[in-house]
Scaffold this motif. Structure first.
Motif, PDB file in Angstrom:
ATOM      1  N   ASN A  47      53.748  29.568  39.598  1.00  0.00           N
ATOM      2  CA  ASN A  47      52.726  30.282  40.373  1.00  0.00           C
ATOM      3  C   ASN A  47      53.287  31.588  40.904  1.00  0.00           C
ATOM      4  N   MET A  87      47.331  35.210  46.323  1.00  0.00           N
ATOM      5  CA  MET A  87      46.699  34.184  47.146  1.00  0.00           C
ATOM      6  C   MET A  87      46.949  34.439  48.627  1.00  0.00           C
ATOM      7  N   GLY A 129      42.813  31.256  49.853  1.00  0.00           N
ATOM      8  CA  GLY A 129      43.991  31.014  49.021  1.00  0.00           C
ATOM      9  C   GLY A 129      43.772  29.888  48.035  1.00  0.00           C
ATOM     10  N   GLY A 138      41.963  31.028  45.028  1.00  0.00           N
ATOM     11  CA  GLY A 138      42.889  31.703  44.120  1.00  0.00           C
ATOM     12  C   GLY A 138      43.722  30.710  43.332  1.00  0.00           C
ATOM     13  N   GLY A 139      44.175  29.639  43.995  1.00  0.00           N
ATOM     14  CA  GLY A 139      44.929  28.599  43.310  1.00  0.00           C
ATOM     15  C   GLY A 139      44.085  27.870  42.284  1.00  0.00           C
ATOM     16  N   HIS A 187      43.792  29.959  39.243  1.00  0.00           N
ATOM     17  CA  HIS A 187      45.048  29.912  38.484  1.00  0.00           C
ATOM     18  C   HIS A 187      45.143  28.598  37.699  1.00  0.00           C
ATOM     19  N   THR A 191      45.997  24.024  43.459  1.00  0.00           N
ATOM     20  CA  THR A 191      45.028  24.345  44.518  1.00  0.00           C
ATOM     21  C   THR A 191      45.684  24.241  45.893  1.00  0.00           C
ATOM     22  N   GLY A 211      47.817  27.281  46.388  1.00  0.00           N
ATOM     23  CA  GLY A 211      47.060  28.440  46.839  1.00  0.00           C
ATOM     24  C   GLY A 211      46.650  28.324  48.297  1.00  0.00           C
TER      25      GLY A 211
END
Length: 423
Positions: A85, A91, A119, A122-123, A126, A267, A270
């Motif tokens: 990551n 994030m 955040g 964002g996770g 990803h 998750t 993030g």
């Protein structure tokens, strides 16, 4: 423990190859901290930089270390499940924006929750890109950081620019989260630190920094470190998650839903980075500012690597980077100048160790660099301001260069995986 769980445990805790470092237990961490404090005390006495371990210095270092530590903790969750990551910076940016946006309207704790959600989104993005579509993890992380930077810059024009006290580059002032100071103990430790006794005053300064003006969110962040260790290393859930980062094919063959655990881990990763971003906006500065993360997501990733993908080691790395960052805020050039002496002493110790290991070339290099630092320290009274500003990043490079030789990442970290590929 069932047979299948035992097999997953074997996959997640495979024997180290190539001389991987031992895990840092609590006694070892305490010994490292005590040894480091002795060294700092020696440097303080020689250099006269009495603010090096003061209550204010330690409190400031802790506040600067928390966002880095939360980003590093997020990276640990993700990489223990096998997903690199590098988008932690993005994030964190999402966490700063959404935390500030909600914080100035509905209060700081609501801002904290929205920062975590930002955040986490964002996770989740990803995870979708890397787990479901098998896109290269580095490419996805860089893309998310670029996306987060552009998105928050765009949204700030519509949210903060029209608000009273805000602009397109910063938010209005956010109400502060309550801080804790233990009366009596805090004052007593500050008085003891002010006496500048060897080691005793330094220990008082460190303890005083932990009980003076401590934000409630800092307490929450510190508790997340042992909580992460317990979840990942003392529960069946954590065992399965780590098995996905060590050998996902073997984990799948034993009934572990690898995709689910990777999604959860990334998750959560993030969310932790978003919490770090919210901390920056709400606790550290009290406002959102464009670019305020300043690369802390990447430094958090470096702290995690330094800590050998373990919570305790990561915390030490975050503390080191936070302390280095705080040097330029209190005493600036004088404190960083004292750090030259500290580095020189550390390199002498390294040279002796390399001689003991019969690595004569490494020992010679360490001795030459140490001598150069001693000459630099003796021949100057202060350092250029540019070097002071770059100190945290120079420290990051040095720590990674010195620690990278004996690291062991999860075996399947960053490797592509498709459901059923072991059949």
């Amino acid at each position: 423990m069932s047979e299948s769980t035992s097999t997953v445990s074997a996959a997640a805790t495979a024997p180290k190859k190539g001389g991987g470092r031992r895990k840092l237990s609590l006694p070892v961490i305490l010994l490292i901290i005590a040894g480091g404090l002795l060294l700092f005390s020696l440097v303080r006495v020689i250099s006269g930089a009495n603010d090096l371990t003061s209550v204010g210095q330690v409190a400031g270092a802790l506040q600067l270390a928390v966002p880095i530590g939360l980003a590093g903790l997020g990276g640990l969750w993700s990489e223990r499940a096998g997903v690199v990551n590098i988008g932690l910076e993005g994030m964190m940016i999402l966490g700063t924006f959404f935390g500030a946006w909600a914080g100035y309207q509905w209060g700081p704790w609501t801002g904290v929750l929205l920062g975590i959600v930002g955040g986490a989104l964002g996770g989740l993005l990803h995870a979708i890109i890397t787990v479901t579509f098998n896109v290269n993890h580095i490419v996805s992380g860089v893309a998310i950081t670029i996306l987060a930077t552009g998105l928050t810059r765009y949204l700030a024009n519509f949210t903060f620019a029209e608000a009273e006290g805000g602009s397109s580059k910063q938010s209005p002032r956010i109400d502060a989260i309550d801080r804790i100071t233990i009366p009596g103990l805090s004052d007593g430790l500050a008085d003891l630190q002010a006496k500048h006794w060897f080691f005793v005053s330094d220990l008082a300064g460190v303890l005083g920094g932990l009980v003076t003006g401590l934000s409630l969110l800092t307490v929450v962040a510190l508790l997340l470190i042992p909580a992460t260790w317990w979840i990942l290393w003392r529960t069946a859930f954590g065992l399965r998650l780590r098995s996905c980062g060590e050998n996902p094919i073997a984990a799948e063959s034993l009934g572990v839903n690898v995709y689910k655990y990777k999604y959860i881990a990334v998750t959560v990763s993030g969310a932790l980075a978003g919490l770090g971003g919210a901390f920056l906006a709400i606790v550290s500065t009290g406002i959102y500012q464009e670019g305020q993360t300043g690369g802390r997501g990447y430094i958090g990733l470096a702290a995690m690597i330094f800590g050998n993908w373990m919570p305790g080691g990561m915390a030490l790395g975050a503390g080191l980077f936070g302390f280095t960052d705080s040097l330029k805020l209190r005493g600036g050039a004088e404190n960083v100048h004292a750090m030259l002496l500290l580095l020189a002493i550390l390199l002498v110790a390294m040279a002796v160790w390399q001689l003991y290991k019969k690595k004569y070339v490494n020992a010679a290099i360490a001795a030459v660099v140490s001598a150069g630092l001693f000459v630099w320290y003796v021949g100057t009274d202060k350092l250029p301001s540019q070097f002071v500003d770059a100190a945290p990043y120079v420290t990051t490079l040095l720590v990674l260069a010195l620690s990278a030789q004996r690291l062991r990442m999860p075996k399947a970290d960053g490797m592509p995986y498709k459901k059923g590929q072991g059949k």
